[in-house]
Design an enzyme around this catalytic site. Structure first.
Site, mmCIF file in Angstrom:
data_model
loop_
_atom_site.group_PDB
_atom_site.id
_atom_site.type_symbol
_atom_site.label_atom_id
_atom_site.label_comp_id
_atom_site.label_asym_id
_atom_site.label_seq_id
_atom_site.Cartn_x
_atom_site.Cartn_y
_atom_site.Cartn_z
ATOM 1 N N SER A 1 0.810 -1.172 -0.080
ATOM 2 C CA SER A 1 0.011 -0.107 -0.137
ATOM 3 C C SER A 1 0.977 1.221 -0.045
ATOM 4 O O SER A 1 2.031 1.300 0.360
ATOM 5 C CB SER A 1 -1.008 0.090 1.285
ATOM 6 O OG SER A 1 -1.990 1.034 1.189
ATOM 7 N N PRO A 2 0.618 2.346 -0.641
ATOM 8 C CA PRO A 2 1.131 3.633 -0.646
ATOM 9 C C PRO A 2 1.463 4.131 0.722
ATOM 10 O O PRO A 2 0.458 4.043 1.774
ATOM 11 C CB PRO A 2 0.250 4.501 -1.386
ATOM 12 C CG PRO A 2 -0.616 3.579 -2.190
ATOM 13 C CD PRO A 2 -0.880 2.329 -1.176
ATOM 14 N N ALA B 1 1.860 8.275 -2.201
ATOM 15 C CA ALA B 1 1.041 9.431 -2.930
ATOM 16 C C ALA B 1 1.864 10.430 -3.785
ATOM 17 O O ALA B 1 2.839 11.278 -3.013
ATOM 18 C CB ALA B 1 0.046 10.211 -1.971
ATOM 19 N N GLN C 1 0.965 6.136 -7.603
ATOM 20 C CA GLN C 1 -0.320 6.741 -7.079
ATOM 21 C C GLN C 1 -0.144 7.960 -7.267
ATOM 22 O O GLN C 1 0.470 8.940 -6.568
ATOM 23 C CB GLN C 1 -0.459 6.321 -5.609
ATOM 24 C CG GLN C 1 -1.994 6.813 -5.200
ATOM 25 C CD GLN C 1 -2.142 6.609 -3.481
ATOM 26 O OE1 GLN C 1 -1.425 7.179 -2.888
ATOM 27 N NE2 GLN C 1 -3.161 5.762 -3.411
ATOM 28 N N TYR D 1 -8.446 13.951 0.541
ATOM 29 C CA TYR D 1 -7.616 14.477 -0.395
ATOM 30 C C TYR D 1 -8.599 15.257 -1.543
ATOM 31 O O TYR D 1 -9.920 15.077 -1.526
ATOM 32 C CB TYR D 1 -6.417 14.053 -1.046
ATOM 33 C CG TYR D 1 -5.211 13.654 -0.178
ATOM 34 C CD1 TYR D 1 -4.671 14.566 0.679
ATOM 35 C CD2 TYR D 1 -5.129 12.242 0.299
ATOM 36 C CE1 TYR D 1 -3.802 14.412 1.877
ATOM 37 C CE2 TYR D 1 -4.146 12.034 1.303
ATOM 38 C CZ TYR D 1 -3.480 13.022 2.181
ATOM 39 O OH TYR D 1 -2.701 12.668 3.087
ATOM 40 N N ARG E 1 -8.266 4.673 -5.526
ATOM 41 C CA ARG E 1 -8.332 4.402 -3.971
ATOM 42 C C ARG E 1 -9.612 5.510 -3.687
ATOM 43 O O ARG E 1 -9.327 6.598 -3.998
ATOM 44 C CB ARG E 1 -7.114 4.482 -3.242
ATOM 45 C CG ARG E 1 -7.451 4.431 -1.764
ATOM 46 C CD ARG E 1 -6.156 4.764 -1.025
ATOM 47 N NE ARG E 1 -5.247 3.670 -1.066
ATOM 48 C CZ ARG E 1 -4.828 2.842 0.102
ATOM 49 N NH1 ARG E 1 -5.250 3.334 1.148
ATOM 50 N NH2 ARG E 1 -4.189 1.703 -0.087
ATOM 51 N N ARG F 1 1.303 -0.919 7.047
ATOM 52 C CA ARG F 1 2.020 -0.970 8.253
ATOM 53 C C ARG F 1 2.870 -2.286 8.519
ATOM 54 O O ARG F 1 4.078 -2.315 8.942
ATOM 55 C CB ARG F 1 1.258 -0.475 9.353
ATOM 56 C CG ARG F 1 0.866 1.008 9.563
ATOM 57 C CD ARG F 1 -0.025 1.217 10.921
ATOM 58 N NE ARG F 1 -0.050 2.597 10.744
ATOM 59 C CZ ARG F 1 -1.096 3.398 10.169
ATOM 60 N NH1 ARG F 1 -1.856 2.791 9.235
ATOM 61 N NH2 ARG F 1 -1.196 4.651 10.439
#
Length: 356
Positions: free
Chosen positions: A24-25, A59, A101, A182, A230, A326
């Site tokens: 994941s980003p 991102a 991303q 965002y 996403r 994580r």
């Protein structure tokens, strides 16, 4: 479908993933002038060595004012593209795929590095005045004014240009970050969007910027290149204007019709979520509902930490991809560990074979 597991390959357009494990980003706040460096090479490269099928970059801003902090990565100029090429090449050499991303922070822009408290940096102190769908002040750290229609068009063009640069850099796929409070999220959620023009009011108008951007990107990238989005599946707010899972299902269906291949279903972004609501797989039901009601490929997120947990998401057909953040910070070699735990045979770099 019922026979799929964490190590079943997945074909998405022309992209073949060797398993269902996705990095994941995760923001690293380690770039200068938007340029990736050795930190990013090691950070992303080690996860490729570790056996992940797809690495999604942090991102990455489509313009200087799309950044949240001055230390975010970017892809708005040729120098940045060339820097990314080195990372892309190394990831490919490890047998993994990599997606960028693309992102604009909107009202969340112009903040200091986390080490300095992520404080708002005013224009007088070297920052800028962020712009968003509406001049909504989310809290004391966010200051913004409304974008004009002309400025919205410029931002859309920035995404399209960034997508073309991503193709030049050699990325295998593109993900648009349309969640976590965002810019795209600031438009589609009426919690923030209070506009009364063609980008505000109705559901169709509020999703307009995202849908228009998707359509234009789809026209400039290769037909066989997958496009991910996403989203924040819910706002985690009780407010009447909050975005809800039913909205996400409707949006996902429209995005699918316009060439989006994968929805990564995250959530929140406007408020901090109470820790009591965070538990293993707590956001997986969002991906499951979107998948079951639209048929689109989905990526599940949300405190995915064990091989058994990740595998169950796939074997139960709750989602098609386990998108892990994580746990990959704790263990870059999670896929190798998962394969051993689940008794699956996957390639191990010869340099590391003595440990497996």
């Amino acid at each position: 479908m019922a026979n799929n597991n964490l190590f079943t390959p997945l074909q998405i357009r022309g992209l073949e993933l060797k398993n269902r494990i996705v990095v994941s980003p995760m923001q690293q706040y380690s770039a200068t002038d938007g340029l990736v460096n050795n930190w990013h090479l090691v950070h992303l490269g080690s996860r490729a060595v570790g056996g992940a099928a797809l690495i999604i970059t942090e991102a990455t801003a489509v313009s200087p004012r799309g950044m949240n902090t001055p230390n975010d990565t970017g892809i708005w100029n040729d120098e940045q593209v060339n820097a990314w090429k080195n990372v892309v090449q190394f990831v490919h050499e490890q047998g993994a795929k990599i997606a960028v991303q693309l992102w604009h922070s909107g009202a969340k822009g112009s903040h200091s590095h986390p080490r300095d408290g992520m404080k708002y940096i005013s224009a007088e102190n070297g920052g800028w005045l962020p712009k968003s769908a509406s001049p909504i002040k989310l809290d004391d750290t966010y200051h913004s004014e409304a974008l004009s229609v002309e400025e919205i068009a410029d931002i859309r063009s920035s995404f399209v240009n960034a997508a073309m640069r991503a193709v030049t850099a050699g990325f295998d796929s593109i993900e648009l970050h349309a969640g976590h409070g965002y810019l795209f999220h600031q438009f589609y959620s009426s919690y923030v969007n209070r506009r009364d023009d063609e980008y505000g009011g109705s559901f169709e108008r509020r999703i307009g910027l995202l849908v228009e951007t998707v359509k234009q990107i789809r026209q400039v990238i290769p037909e066989d290149m997958p496009l991910f989005v996403r989203i924040s599946a819910v706002d985690y707010l009780e407010d009447d204007d909050a975005w809800r899972i039913e909205d996400s299902v409707k949006l996902s269906r429209i995005l699918k019709e316009n060439g989006v291949d994968v929805i990564t279903a995250s959530a929140g972004g406007f408020v901090f979520l109470d820790k009591s609501r965070v538990y293993p797989s707590y956001q997986v039901p969002f991906a499951e509902k979107i998948k079951s009601e639209t048929g689109i490929i989905t990526g599940a997120v949300g405190a995915i930490t064990s091989p058994e947990q990740a595998n169950e998401i796939i074997t139960s057909n709750k989602a098609d991809l386990a998108v892990i953040a994580r746990e990959f910070l704790r263990d870059p070699y999670f896929p190798l560990r998962a394969a051993a735990k689940l008794e699956k045979d996957i390639p191990v770099p010869f340099q590391y074979k003595r440990a497996f």
